[in-house]
Design an enzyme around this catalytic site. Sequence first.
Site, PDB file in Angstrom:
ATOM      1  N   PHE A 115     -33.183 -21.224 -19.167  1.00  0.00           N
ATOM      2  CA  PHE A 115     -34.485 -21.874 -19.324  1.00  0.00           C
ATOM      3  C   PHE A 115     -35.095 -21.529 -20.680  1.00  0.00           C
ATOM      4  CE2 PHE A 115     -39.125 -22.095 -18.158  1.00  0.00           C
ATOM      5  CZ  PHE A 115     -39.159 -23.446 -17.851  1.00  0.00           C
ATOM      6  N   SER A 183     -28.969 -17.355 -16.505  1.00  0.00           N
ATOM      7  CA  SER A 183     -30.270 -17.628 -15.909  1.00  0.00           C
ATOM      8  C   SER A 183     -30.240 -18.971 -15.153  1.00  0.00           C
ATOM      9  CB  SER A 183     -31.342 -17.604 -17.003  1.00  0.00           C
ATOM     10  OG  SER A 183     -32.639 -17.639 -16.448  1.00  0.00           O
ATOM     11  N   ASP A 229     -33.547  -6.548 -14.013  1.00  0.00           N
ATOM     12  CA  ASP A 229     -33.965  -7.942 -14.174  1.00  0.00           C
ATOM     13  C   ASP A 229     -35.282  -8.175 -13.432  1.00  0.00           C
ATOM     14  OD1 ASP A 229     -34.202 -10.711 -14.318  1.00  0.00           O
ATOM     15  OD2 ASP A 229     -32.050 -11.052 -14.026  1.00  0.00           O
ATOM     16  N   HIS A 261     -32.581  -9.059 -17.701  1.00  0.00           N
ATOM     17  CA  HIS A 261     -32.262 -10.467 -17.546  1.00  0.00           C
ATOM     18  C   HIS A 261     -31.576 -11.021 -18.787  1.00  0.00           C
ATOM     19  CE1 HIS A 261     -32.671 -14.470 -15.830  1.00  0.00           C
ATOM     20  NE2 HIS A 261     -33.210 -14.901 -16.959  1.00  0.00           N
TER      21      HIS A 261
END
Length: 314
Positions: A115, A183, A229, A261
């Site tokens: 993203f 992700s 994360d 993350h």
Amino acid sequence: MQEHPHSSTATSVTSTPPTGRARRGTRRLAGAAAAIAAVVGLSTLTSPGAHAADNPYERGPAPTNSSIEALRGPYSVSQTSVSSLLVSGFGGGTIYYPTSTADGTFGAVVISPGFTAYESSIAWLGPRLASQGFVVFTIDTNTTLDQPDSRGRQLLAALDYLTERSSVRGRVDSSRLGVMGHSMGGGGSLEAAKSRPSLQAAIPLTPWNTDKTWPELRTPTMIIGADGDTIAPVATHSEPFYNSLPSSLDKAYLELNNATHFTPNTNDTTIAKYSISWLKRFIDNDTRYEQFLCPLPRPSLTIEEYRGNCPHTS
């Protein structure tokens, strides 16, 4: 390869003694047959391709811990850019591939960013995986805000472009394909595997998805999470994803230690090592890499936890 059974039909033998000419002909035939058998036997023993014939997809020398942790594998790598203006269904990208064609075709992997991210965020995986004997396509998505289901469709569109229209399509074995992603791209790799069960491997990296259950998957899947994360916490993403996979599936869950993350966005030896092993085992059917997956890796400075099953022997 299936062998044809020997015929069980009996052959009649005459009891009439052969003539002198027939005896000489029989001896000549027997001598020729023996010579042929000797040559065939010798070639079977000495042919360098005899072992490779056991697995026609095997590529590269026998692996070692050092070879799969190295920044570059045994293959020199070339790359070519793919403009978004020339493709549909995804946003273009970069194809990395072994320069030499001496070993024939290679399996291929397409990788999606996450993203708000661009191809550059996962570009390090391109040359690192390609140098081990894969064609690797790191892509941009149509927009940086695309959701996992869209990213899954884009991964498949990129695979289709790679195998059907790209300038390197002749180097790719279209029957041996995999997907990866970071992700929401990792969530997209689950979506792609769900839509196309013929895929040979999927590796979601710190994946994010609102869908938490994946009992439909038939593609061998390694999920890589991170203990630190806070964007896609393993307790609500990677672990439920893994736990929902069928027990009959070849699957693994690797949780990185002291990671975040965004750990998959920079060169990471642990991610590379186990990704290479997974892709080699399931895209190339290369059992030489099982040693890195079974027995299951133990916790270490870089591994918080590892779960899974030993690869099933087909």
